[in-house]
Scaffold this active site. Structure first.
Site, PDB file in Angstrom:
ATOM      1  N   SER A 192      24.303  -1.170  48.477  1.00 28.17           N
ATOM      2  CA  SER A 192      24.830  -0.386  49.591  1.00 28.17           C
ATOM      3  C   SER A 192      26.275  -0.805  49.874  1.00 28.17           C
ATOM      4  O   SER A 192      27.113  -0.774  48.968  1.00 28.17           O
ATOM      5  CB  SER A 192      23.922  -0.547  50.814  1.00 28.17           C
ATOM      6  OG  SER A 192      24.207   0.420  51.798  1.00 28.17           O
ATOM      7  N   GLU A 220      17.434   8.636  48.941  1.00 28.35           N
ATOM      8  CA  GLU A 220      18.142   7.541  49.606  1.00 28.35           C
ATOM      9  C   GLU A 220      17.997   7.560  51.129  1.00 28.35           C
ATOM     10  O   GLU A 220      17.706   6.557  51.767  1.00 28.35           O
ATOM     11  CB  GLU A 220      19.635   7.603  49.258  1.00 28.35           C
ATOM     12  CG  GLU A 220      19.988   7.263  47.827  1.00 28.35           C
ATOM     13  CD  GLU A 220      20.208   5.783  47.602  1.00 28.35           C
ATOM     14  OE1 GLU A 220      20.000   4.992  48.547  1.00 28.35           O
ATOM     15  OE2 GLU A 220      20.599   5.419  46.479  1.00 28.35           O
ATOM     16  N   HIS A 228      16.600   4.375  49.990  1.00 25.92           N
ATOM     17  CA  HIS A 228      17.579   3.295  50.007  1.00 25.92           C
ATOM     18  C   HIS A 228      16.846   1.961  50.153  1.00 25.92           C
ATOM     19  O   HIS A 228      15.849   1.867  50.870  1.00 25.92           O
ATOM     20  CB  HIS A 228      18.493   3.532  51.207  1.00 25.92           C
ATOM     21  CG  HIS A 228      19.816   2.838  51.150  1.00 25.92           C
ATOM     22  ND1 HIS A 228      20.769   3.106  50.193  1.00 25.92           N
ATOM     23  CD2 HIS A 228      20.369   1.907  51.970  1.00 25.92           C
ATOM     24  CE1 HIS A 228      21.847   2.367  50.429  1.00 25.92           C
ATOM     25  NE2 HIS A 228      21.631   1.632  51.497  1.00 25.92           N
TER      26      HIS A 228
END
Length: 586
Positions: free
Chosen positions: A233, A364, A479
């Site tokens: 990230s 995500e 994610h």
């Protein structure tokens, strides 16, 4: 989860914990440049043990006048540093990770610590515990490869703690794993574009850590010439930015990017944005002066609680991110980490010498759904359609053109009324999927560039730490889910062993970690068997990771092809209508 007022009272108490050898049993010890360090033998996978050294300061703590300064060298300590537990996390207000994280040592500005996890067999042999005598470094032994991992958290939250970044899977396969804290949010990324507060302190901390690794790797049995830099990230964005910087030459050999890149997608390096952010934050804090020295003096004297309160307000206003990396002005006379627009640097071939893996997940933004509802992202888009674009476009494109592009995106994704399910697709495509495809395309088209590999993580686990930790239900893979197949989520998982693998989930963790290990050993994710091939620019092939041990190297599907073509059009129009927002880059 809010870690703030309850820990501020004890924040000032954290310092380097120095003990004499007679005070406690030192399981494992090494001697680094600043003194002896005592760690613990911990249980790894395959019923093995590893040596864990946690909470090692890699710079002086940025307290008082040092709050916004580049880290100073650590002062040597006498006796032993107790590195059996992690240090405090950096000041933050968590709006992302929930029960996935469980910090045990509170929160403090004294948070500049590294955690070094070492295969027990890799440790150098200590000849003597007398600090006046030397130790056998590792003789003629080459040392083992090192993974340095930068945590995510939108530049606002997170830590290198083992609650989410448990090293057990990787260290049990013979590599050294280093995680660490760096300054985040206002402390790490506030920029006044002045010598005293230039911005990018979080990135500067990361460079300091990498240099510390070079000087101290051999003390832990590591090979300083074989460092892999990775991140997830915002941590992946940082890792990629560092690979594009001239400052980091010689500090690492390859790069692994998980759900993030230097392409300004969920952030912008625009100095205009940085100035607006600083102005708004200072207004919230009640500092209305334009004198940079006065502002600096007020900021270093303002109590931590007041700064955190103002940061929390601005963090909500910012949405997913608030303070972010900024393109730096050479007139400041400082070592510049980000010296130009990242897309320009990529197109020029910066960092092309590093073998690279880039990844994204199939769904995500389910991870951010609660946060997006909390900040009322749909209401924000209705009030200001520009919110739907990657922020860099808003700061680099003529306003009427930017608004037209925003409406094109809205028309493309929404059939009538704005809704969260369709927005989650916008979020995934704009912030993660499209940038991943473009980054690998730019690299693959570069002459004499190292290979680049792309993956989509689409494995739906029988037990998802993310779903449990955030109390969510969704289809697809969100994610952070690939991260939990490489690092052990100790805040969620019990004490059971994962390797040797027994279940389907175990097998995926074994496979994913082996990709990392192979990449570190031979610059490709599979040293022996074929299946995962380098990206070809004209095909944009990627590894679709859907089941353990099943190679599936595919071309973009019809949806992905149309999405790439659509955003290529958006980006081209934006470039053709760009404003001159440059600073002196030289």
């Amino acid at each position: 989860m809010l870690w703030r007022c309850s820990v501020l009272a004890i924040a000032a108490c954290f310092s380097v914990n120095i003990v004499s050898s007679s005070e406690f049993k030192c399981d494992v010890r090494v001697r680094i440049e600043s003194g002896w360090v005592c760690g613990l033998r911990r249980r790894g996978e395959y019923n093995t043990e590893y040596a864990s050294f946690r909470g090692i300061p890699y710079g002086q703590q940025p307290l008082g006048e040092l709050r916004f300064k580049e880290l100073q060298p650590v002062k040597p300590w006498p006796n032993y540093l107790d590195a059996t537990e992690e240090g405090p996390i950096c000041p933050q207000t968590d709006g992302l990770y929930g029960a996935l994280v469980a910090p045990t040592q509170g929160m403090s500005e004294s948070c500049i610590h590294a955690n070094v996890h070492v295969p027990y067999a890799a440790l150098p042999v200590v000849k003597s515990t007398d600090e006046d005598k030397d130790y056998d470094n590792i003789g003629n032994k080459k040392g083992v490869p090192i993974l340095v991992f930068i945590h995510g958290g939108g530049f606002q939250v997170g830590s290198g703690d083992a609650d989410l970044h448990g090293p057990e899977y990787l260290v049990s396969k013979g590599i050294i794993v280093i995680t660490f804290n760096y300054r985040i949010n206002v402390f790490g990324f506030l920029s006044l574009n002045t010598p005293k507060i230039p911005g990018n302190m979080g990135l500067r901390d990361q460079v300091t850590l990498l240099r510390w690794v070079q000087r101290n790797a051999r003390a832990f049995g590591g090979d300083p010439s074989d460092v892999t830099l990775a991140g997830q990230s915002a941590g992946a964005t940082c890792a990629h930015l560092l690979s594009l910087s001239n400052v980091t030459k010689g500090l690492f050999k390859r790069v692994l990017l998980m759900s993030g890149s230097a392409m300004p997608a969920y952030y912008t390096v625009s100095p205009i944005y940085a100035k607006q952010s600083a102005t708004r934050f200072l207004t919230i804090l009640g500092i209305n002066s334009s004198d940079p020295d006065f502002i600096h003096d007020r900021l270093v004297k303002t109590p931590l609680e007041d700064i955190l309160n103002a940061n929390s307000v601005y963090q909500y206003e910012g949405g997913i991110v608030s303070f972010v990396p900024v393109r730096e002005d050479k007139q400041l006379g400082l070592e510049r980490i980000v010296d130009d627009d990242p897309i320009t640097l990529m197109e020029q071939g910066r960092g092309k010498e590093y073998p690279m893996i880039v990844g994204f997940s199939s769904n995500e933004c389910e991870f951010f759904k609660r946060r997006l509802l909390y900040i009322d992202i749909l209401g924000r888009i209705k009030a200001n359609p520009l919110v739907i674009l990657r922020p860099e476009i808003s700061f680099s494109t003529l306003s009427d053109v930017a608004l037209s592009l925003a409406n094109k995106v809205i028309d493309w994704y929404f059939q009538g009324e704005l809704n969260m399910e369709d927005y989650l697709e916008v979020c995934r495509d704009t912030l993660f999927m499209y940038p991943a495809f473009k980054v690998v395309e730019w690299r693959a088209r570069m002459h004499d560039a190292a290979p680049v590999y792309l993956y989509q993580f689409a494995y739906e686990a029988d037990f998802s730490a993310v779903k449990v930790g955030l109390n969510l239900q969704y289809n697809g893979t969100a994610h952070v889910e690939d991260l939990t197949n490489i690092f052990r989520g100790n805040a969620i998982l019990d004490d059971g062993q994962t390797f040797p693998p027994v279940s389907r989930d175990d097998s995926m963790k074994d496979w994913m970690t082996q990709f990392v290990i192979d990449f570190m050993h031979c610059n490709k994710p599979s040293c022996s068997e074929p299946g995962w091939y380098p990206v070809q620019a004209d095909h944009l092939n990627y590894e679709n990771i859907q089941e353990p041990t099943v190679h599936d190297n595919v071309l973009p599907n019809e949806y992905q092809q149309h999405t790439i073509k659509f955003f290529d059009m958006i980006e081209q129009i934006a470039r053709n209508s760009s404003l001159d927002t440059s600073i002196t880059t030289g």
